[in-house]
Design an enzyme around this catalytic site. Structure first.
Site, short mmCIF file in Angstrom:
data_model
loop_
_atom_site.label_atom_id
_atom_site.label_comp_id
_atom_site.label_asym_id
_atom_site.label_seq_id
_atom_site.Cartn_x
_atom_site.Cartn_y
_atom_site.Cartn_z
N LYS A 1 -4.38 4.98 6.10
CA LYS A 1 -5.03 3.74 5.40
C LYS A 1 -6.40 3.71 5.69
CE LYS A 1 -1.04 1.30 4.50
NZ LYS A 1 0.23 0.34 4.97
N CYS B 1 3.27 -11.93 4.19
CA CYS B 1 3.49 -11.13 2.99
C CYS B 1 4.62 -10.22 3.06
CB CYS B 1 2.26 -10.19 2.63
SG CYS B 1 1.92 -9.72 1.01
N ARG C 1 -5.65 -0.37 -8.83
CA ARG C 1 -6.10 -1.59 -7.61
C ARG C 1 -7.16 -1.09 -6.90
NH1 ARG C 1 -1.23 -4.82 -4.88
NH2 ARG C 1 -2.81 -6.29 -4.97
N ASP D 1 -3.66 -3.03 4.32
CA ASP D 1 -3.96 -2.19 3.10
C ASP D 1 -5.01 -1.18 3.46
OD1 ASP D 1 -2.91 -4.72 1.92
OD2 ASP D 1 -2.65 -3.24 0.50
N ALA E 1 0.82 -1.23 0.11
CA ALA E 1 0.02 0.05 0.14
C ALA E 1 0.83 1.28 -0.04
CB ALA E 1 -0.94 0.05 1.31
C1 RUB Z 1 0.59 -6.21 0.09
C2 RUB Z 1 0.29 -6.34 1.36
C3 RUB Z 1 0.89 -5.59 2.41
C4 RUB Z 1 0.19 -4.32 2.74
C5 RUB Z 1 0.96 -3.31 3.51
O1 RUB Z 1 -0.14 -6.83 -0.65
O2 RUB Z 1 -0.89 -6.91 2.01
O3 RUB Z 1 0.88 -6.12 3.75
O4 RUB Z 1 -0.03 -3.48 1.76
O5 RUB Z 1 2.29 -2.84 3.15
P1 RUB Z 1 0.13 -6.48 -2.32
P2 RUB Z 1 2.94 -1.52 3.33
O6 RUB Z 1 1.55 -7.15 -2.54
O7 RUB Z 1 -0.73 -7.36 -3.17
O8 RUB Z 1 0.27 -5.10 -2.68
O9 RUB Z 1 3.16 -1.53 4.74
O10 RUB Z 1 4.14 -1.63 2.56
O11 RUB Z 1 1.97 -0.39 2.93
#
Ligand code: RUB
Length: 314
Positions: free
Chosen positions: A240, A135, A67, A204, A26
């Protein structure tokens, strides 16, 4: 380019990269989209404020559909465009500088939030602890790196994160930072849950009820954590927060191409590929955000206090 002819090429390229996961997570998605809006403004050839705003609105439309589950990107773009709308400037050269200033300030704010989250969250990591993550979240890897820089000795278990293996990115980043890292398949989470001190994942989206939306499988990790009485934390910027959830809508869950799961499945097989799922707030020990480590039910109040504009003109 087709129907988008005339739209800034940089915006189209960014949107493509976001939808193909060349830019993922995100925060990274939001940063790329903010920079795309900045470029769209900079490269505009219009002379009228209305036309300038229309171009920004076109860029917004393309980025929004890149997205579905990305409220940080949406909030950022809405904020920037709203600032232009409300500005009393009418000269497009001045408006271009204005967009540049607003985007720079927004990015600086994101950076400060990231540092605060790392600073609060890393304190929860003590020597010889073991942390599990799912992830790839840049917010989580920053937090883990901060604990390492602060001299803590700990290890991380990360899931591979089917179907597109973002966990490999996490593993590489952690190894590069000198953090002992073990990779497991997603379905091994319960098997290892009693061996970890806590779980930390990114987000996200945050809903008005204090639930979070994150990579598919997060809710199962949370279920396993609850059953094993292992604390489950979410590290996320408050930006977020998804304002449509206040109005009764559910946060959108992006459903991706089934070919990510099985490129050549047998005829007649239905393959579903949701990218995210919802983890209910009662599974969340704390939300590690720029305001500190907060209970999920206090999120709406925090948003009202810190970012009231998120709820305006949704
Ligand atoms: C990535 C995902 C991450 C969040 C937070 O999914 O679920 O945990 O986006 O990320 P995808 P951040 O790979 O499908 O984008 O902390 O970098 O915002």
């Amino acid at each position: 380019m087709g129907e988008n002819a005339g739209l800034n090429e940089f915006v189209l390229e960014t949107a493509e990269k976001i939808s193909h996961l060349e830019i993922q997570g995100a925060r990274n998605v939001a940063i790329a989209a903010i920079n795309a809006i900045k470029q769209a403004a900079k490269r505009s050839k219009t002379k009228q404020k209305d036309a300038f705003l229309n171009e920004l609105m076109d860029a917004k439309a393309v980025l929004f559909v890149s997205r579905a589950t990305e409220p940080l990107m949406r909030n950022a773009i809405r904020y920037i465009i709203q600032a232009v709308k409300s500005s009393n400037k009418t000269n497009v050269t001045e408006l271009k500088d204005f967009v540049s200033q607003v985007t720079t300030l927004f990015l600086e704010r994101l950076e400060r939030s990231k540092d605060k989250i790392s600073s609060f969250g890393s304190k929860r990591i003590s020597n010889n602890s073991r942390v599990l993550t799912h992830c790839h979240s840049s917010t989580v890897t920053n937090l883990l790196r901060k604990a390492k820089l602060d001299g803590r000795k700990f290890e991380v278990i990360c899931t591979e994160s089917r179907p597109v293996f973002q966990g490999r990115l996490t593993a590489k980043e952690l190894l590069d930072s000198g953090i002992k890292t073990t990779m497991i398949v997603d379905s091994a989470v319960r098997h290892f849950m009693n061996e970890v001190d806590f779980v930390v994942v990114g987000a996200d989206a945050i809903t008005s009820e204090g639930n979070i939306i994150n990579k598919i499988g997060t809710s199962m990790v949370a279920l396993a954590a609850k059953e094993a009485r292992t604390p489950f934390y979410v590290a996320t910027e408050l930006l977020k927060f998804d304002p449509v959830t206040v109005l009764g809508d559910f946060g959108k869950i992006e459903e991706r191409n089934p070919k990510e799961i099985w490129n050549n499945p047998p005829h007649g097989l239905i393959v579903r590929n949701p990218a995210f799922d919802v983890t209910r707030r009662n599974f969340i020990h704390g939300i590690i955000c720029e305001e500190g480590i907060m209970p999920p039910h206090s999120i709406s109040e925090l948003i009202n206090r810190k970012y009231p504009w998120i709820l305006e003109k949704i």
